[in-house]
Scaffold this motif. Structure first.
Motif, PDB file in Angstrom:
ATOM      1  N   LEU A   1      83.236 -49.133  21.949  1.00 34.38           N
ATOM      2  CA  LEU A   1      83.049 -47.855  22.635  1.00 34.38           C
ATOM      3  C   LEU A   1      83.469 -46.685  21.742  1.00 34.38           C
TER       4      LEU A   1
ATOM      5  N   ARG B   1      80.723 -45.826  19.536  1.00 29.34           N
ATOM      6  CA  ARG B   1      79.541 -45.246  20.188  1.00 29.34           C
ATOM      7  C   ARG B   1      79.812 -43.911  20.853  1.00 29.34           C
ATOM      8  N   PHE B   2      81.081 -43.639  21.102  1.00 26.97           N
ATOM      9  CA  PHE B   2      81.427 -42.411  21.812  1.00 26.97           C
ATOM     10  C   PHE B   2      80.908 -41.149  21.118  1.00 26.97           C
TER      11      PHE B   2
ATOM     12  N   THR C   1      77.292 -40.235  22.159  1.00 28.31           N
ATOM     13  CA  THR C   1      77.154 -39.672  23.507  1.00 28.31           C
ATOM     14  C   THR C   1      77.752 -38.267  23.574  1.00 28.31           C
TER      15      THR C   1
ATOM     16  N   VAL D   1      72.728 -41.959  29.818  1.00 29.92           N
ATOM     17  CA  VAL D   1      72.463 -43.400  29.855  1.00 29.92           C
ATOM     18  C   VAL D   1      70.956 -43.638  29.693  1.00 29.92           C
TER      19      VAL D   1
ATOM     20  N   ILE E   1      77.201 -44.696  24.480  1.00 30.35           N
ATOM     21  CA  ILE E   1      77.913 -45.508  25.469  1.00 30.35           C
ATOM     22  C   ILE E   1      76.980 -45.967  26.596  1.00 30.35           C
TER      23      ILE E   1
ATOM     24  N   TYR F   1      75.035 -48.852  25.550  1.00 29.90           N
ATOM     25  CA  TYR F   1      75.960 -49.985  25.480  1.00 29.90           C
ATOM     26  C   TYR F   1      76.072 -50.633  26.862  1.00 29.90           C
ATOM     27  N   ALA F   2      76.212 -49.773  27.905  1.00 24.70           N
ATOM     28  CA  ALA F   2      76.313 -50.292  29.273  1.00 24.70           C
ATOM     29  C   ALA F   2      75.051 -51.067  29.639  1.00 24.70           C
TER      30      ALA F   2
ATOM     31  N   MET G   1      81.610 -55.449  28.875  1.00 23.70           N
ATOM     32  CA  MET G   1      80.911 -54.323  28.237  1.00 23.70           C
ATOM     33  C   MET G   1      80.575 -53.260  29.284  1.00 23.70           C
TER      34      MET G   1
ATOM     35  N   ALA H   1      82.306 -49.501  29.608  1.00 27.78           N
ATOM     36  CA  ALA H   1      81.472 -48.299  29.459  1.00 27.78           C
ATOM     37  C   ALA H   1      81.520 -47.437  30.710  1.00 27.78           C
TER      38      ALA H   1
ATOM     39  N   ILE I   1      82.985 -43.562  30.911  1.00 24.48           N
ATOM     40  CA  ILE I   1      82.143 -42.431  31.319  1.00 24.48           C
ATOM     41  C   ILE I   1      82.709 -41.764  32.576  1.00 24.48           C
TER      42      ILE I   1
END
Lengths: 316, 294
Positions: free
Chosen positions: A93, A96-97, A100, A257, A268, A271-272, A283, A287, A291
Motif C-alpha cells: 500500500l 501504491r499510495f 492515488t 478505485v 490503492i 490494489y483493492a 489485500m 486497502a 482509503i
C-alpha cells in the motif's frame, strides 16, 4: 482554537474505530474466511488440517480478542500479508499510495480551478448565457459516470487526436513529463465531475452572499463590481464550498478505485480490486481501511480549514 | 365519544396550496423534461420485447462490431448482438437494481431515521452513530467492499447499494421528523392518548414526506451511477445478462474499432441519470419552496 481542534480530534476517534470495526467484521463474519480463501476449491483437505490452519491465523480465538490483536497490529502499521504473494500489505500500500494521492490531488486542483470561475460567473450573470452555460456544465457533470467520461477522453485525446497515452503509469521520479502526460486524462475524468458539484454550490452561495446587505453597502460606496465580487462576496461564499469539497473528497477516493482501473494506474483502488479478483482478503481489507481512514482524516482537515476561514465555527 | 379520532391529522392545505406544487412542477420545463426522460426509460425497459425484433442474449458473430445502420440503429457489440436491444433490456437491470436498492434504503434508513427523530434520547444516539460510521466510507468503496465479501450478483448488488444509502435516508427522515414532532397537531394527537405508531404514520409521516420524496428521486440517480460503476468493474450483473455498466466495460476493448458499443450504453446511463436529477430538482422546487435552488 486549540480547544476546538482537540474536541474535533477526539470526535474523529469513534469514526475511525467504527470504520475499523466494520472492515474487521466484513472480514470475519461473511462466509468464506481467510482459510477458505487460501484453500480455494481444494476438496481433498481434511477438517483437521482446516482447523490447524484456522489456529495458525488465530481464527479459533474469541472475536473480541481477534479484533484486539488485529487493531493493535494495524496501529503498528502491520496490515498482514497477502495470501497469494506473501508480501506485506502495508508495504504494498505504501508503494501504491503516491499514485492515488497524485490522482486525487490533481483532480482536486482541476476541480477548484474550473469550479470557482464557473460558479462565480454564473452567479454574477444570473439568467444570462454564462449562467446557462454553467448550468449545462453542472447538469452534465453530475449525470455522467466517471468511467464513461474517462473513456470519452481516451477516445478523443488518445485515439482520435493522438495527443496523450490512453493508459499506463510512469513514476514522477523516473520521468516527470511522461508522468504528467499519463495522469492528465485520469485526473480530468475525476476533476471535471467534482468541478460540476463544486460549481453548483459555488453559484448558489455566491447568489446568497451577493444579496446581503454588506454587499449592497460595498456597491453603494462606489466599489467596482469586480472588487465587490472578488473581495467582499467570494471570501464569505467560500465557507460552504470548503465543506462540500471535503464531502466530495470521499467520492473522489471512491472514483479513484474505478478510474485507476480504466487507466491501468497502480494505485490503492486497483490494489483493492486485484484483491477482490484473487479473493485475497487481507489485500482488500488493508486497502479499504487505508482509503476510509484517509476519508475520515480529510474530513477532520476540512473542519480545521472551516474553523480557520470562519471564526464563528470555533467559538460557536 | 367512542368515535373520537385518536389522531389529529396534519393541517389541511388551502385549495390554492394544494395545486401550487403540481403547477409549479409542470410549468418548470426542467422538471417536466426529467419526468419525460425517466418515463421513457421505464417504458423502454418494461416493453423491451415489443420494441425490438432482436434478442438481447443470442450471439450473432457475423454481425459483430457494426456501426449504426437501418437494421441496427446503434450498431452491434463484439458478439454481434444489437446494441439498442441490449440497452433496452439492460435498463431492466439498471432501473430494477437502483429502484430496489433505494426502496431498501428508504425502508431501513427511513424507519431508523423516523425512530431516531421521534424518540430522541439513546435511540437517536445509537442510530446516528451507526449512520456516522456508514457515512465515514466513500460510498462506492463501501459497496465494493461489501460485494467483495458477499460475492457478485444482482441480489448482493441491491443489498450493497441499499446499505450505502441507508445513512443518508436516516439523516433526511430524522431531520424531517424533528421539524414536525413539536408541532401542535402532533402534540394534540399525543394528548388525545393516541399510540406512537399511529401518530407517526398518520400525523408525522405525511408532513415529513416531501423531503423524503425528493431524496428518493435524487438517490435513484446516484444508485444508477453506483450500479453502473459496480457492473463496469464486473461486480454486478454477470454475462450474458446485459447491464449498461458492463456493456461500457465490454465495448471498451474495441473502442478503436467500434466506439458505438461503448458510447451508446454510456449515453443511456447519462441520459437516465440526468432525467432523475432534473426530476429531483423540479420536485424539490415544487414541494418545498424553501429549498428552491437559486
Amino acid at each position: 482554537m486549540l480547544v476546538f481542534l482537540g474536541r474535533r480530534i477526539v470526535l474523529t476517534v469513534p469514526s475511525l474505530l467504527g470504520v475499523a470495526v466494520i472492515v474487521f467484521l466484513l472480514m470475519r463474519f461473511i462466509p468464506g474466511d481467510v482459510v477458505t480463501g487460501l484453500v480455494g476449491d481444494a476438496q481433498d483437505i481434511s477438517p483437521e488440517r482446516l482447523a490447524e490452519l484456522r489456529r495458525m491465523f488465530g481464527l479459533d480465538l474469541p472475536v473480541h480478542v481477534q479484533f484486539g490483536q488485529w487493531i493493535t497490529a494495524a496501529l503498528q502499521g502491520d496490515l498482514g500479508s497477502s495470501i497469494r504473494t506473501g508480501r506485506s500489505v502495508a508495504l504494498d500500500l505504501s508503494l501504491r499510495f503516491p499514485v492515488t494521492l497524485q490522482l486525487t490531488t490533481m483532480s482536486l486542483l482541476i476541480a477548484l480551478a474550473l469550479a470557482f470561475p464557473i460558479g462565480v460567473m454564473a452567479a454574477r450573470y444570473r439568467g444570462r448565457w454564462p449562467d446557462y452555460l454553467g448550468s449545462a456544465f453542472v447538469l452534465i457533470g453530475l449525470s455522467i459516470p466517471n468511467f464513461f467520461l474517462g473513456i470519452l477522453l481516451i477516445l478523443l485525446f488518445s485515439l482520435q487526436l493522438g495527443w496523450l497515452p490512453p493508459a499506463g503509469y510512469v513514476p514522477f521520479a523516473e520521468s516527470p513529463v511522461e508522468n504528467l502526460r499519463r495522469m492528465v486524462l485520469p485526473s480530468l475524468s475525476l476533476g471535471l465531475i467534482l468541478a460540476a458539484a463544486t460549481a453548483r454550490i459555488m453559484r448558489s452561495t455566491m447568489l446568497e452572499v451577493l444579496g446581503r446587505d454588506y454587499v449592497r453597502t460595498a456597491r453603494a460606496k462606489g466599489l467596482t463590481e469586480r472588487t465587490v465580487t472578488l473581495r467582499h462576496a467570494l471570501r464569505n461564499a467560500l465557507i460552504p464550498v470548503v465543506t462540500v469539497v471535503g464531502l466530495q473528497f470521499g467520492s473522489l477516493l471512491g472514483g479513484a478505485v474505478i478510474i485507476e482501473q480504466v487507466f491501468s494506474l497502480p494505485g490503492i483502488g486497483r490494489y483493492a480490486l486485484e484483491g477482490i479478483n484473487l479473493r485475497d482478503y487481507p489485500m482488500v481489507q488493508g486497502a479499504v481501511l487505508v482509503i476510509a481512514a484517509a476519508f475520515v482524516l480529510v474530513n477532520l482537515l476540512v473542519d480545521v480549514i472551516y474553523a480557520l476561514i470562519d471564526p464563528r465555527v470555533r467559538y460557536g | 365519544m367512542a368515535d373520537l379520532p385518536l389522531v389529529v391529522p396534519s393541517p389541511p392545505r388551502r385549495r390554492s396550496d394544494r395545486w401550487r406544487g403540481p403547477v409549479l412542477f409542470l410549468t418548470r420545463s426542467a422538471g417536466g423534461l426529467g419526468l419525460v426522460l425517466v418515463l421513457a426509460a421505464i417504458f423502454g425497459a418494461a416493453f423491451a420485447p415489443h420494441l425490438t425484433p432482436y434478442d438481447a442474449i443470442t450471439l450473432n458473430p457475423p454481425d459483430r462490431l457494426q456501426g449504426p445502420s437501418s437494421s441496427h440503429l446503434l450498431g452491434t457489440d463484439q458478439l454481434g448482438r444489437d446494441t439498442l436491444t441490449r440497452i433496452l433490456y439492460g435498463g431492466r437491470v439498471s432501473l430494477g437494481v437502483a429502484g430496489s436498492a433505494v426502496l431498501f434504503a428508504l425502508l431501513v434508513g427511513g424507519t431508523a431515521g423516523v425512530l431516531a427523530g421521534y424518540y430522541r434520547g439513546w435511540v437517536d444516539a445509537v442510530i446516528m452513530r451507526v449512520t456516522d460510521v456508514l457515512l465515514s466510507f466513500p460510498a462506492v468503496l463501501l459497496a465494493i467492499a461489501l460485494i467483495a465479501f458477499l460475492g457478485a450478483g444482482l441480489t448482493n448488488l441491491v443489498l450493497a447499494i441499499g446499505i450505502i444509502y441507508t445513512g443518508p435516508f436516516a439523516r433526511v427522515a430524522r431531520a424531517a421528523v424533528m421539524t414536525v414532532r413539536e408541532e401542535l397537531f402532533v402534540e394534540a394527537s399525543r394528548s388525545l392518548g393516541s399510540r406512537d405508531w399511529r401518530i407517526v404514520l398518520l400525523a408525522v409521516l405525511p408532513s415529513a414526506a416531501a423531503p423524503l420524496i425528493v431524496e428518493v428521486t435524487l438517490r435513484l440517480a446516484y444508485a444508477i451511477l453506483a450500479e453502473a460503476s459496480l457492473s463496469f468493474l464486473g461486480l454486478g450483473a454477470q454475462p450474458p445478462t446485459p447491464s449498461w455498466g458492463m456493456m461500457v466495460a465490454d465495448g471498451r476493448r474495441f473502442l478503436a474499432l467500434s466506439p458505438w458499443a461503448t458510447v451508446a450504453p454510456g449515453l443511456a446511463i447519462m441520459v437516465v441519470v440526468l432525467g432523475f436529477n432534473l426530476l429531483g430538482d423540479g420536485l424539490r422546487d415544487a414541494l418545498d419552496p424553501r429549498l428552491k435552488s437559486r
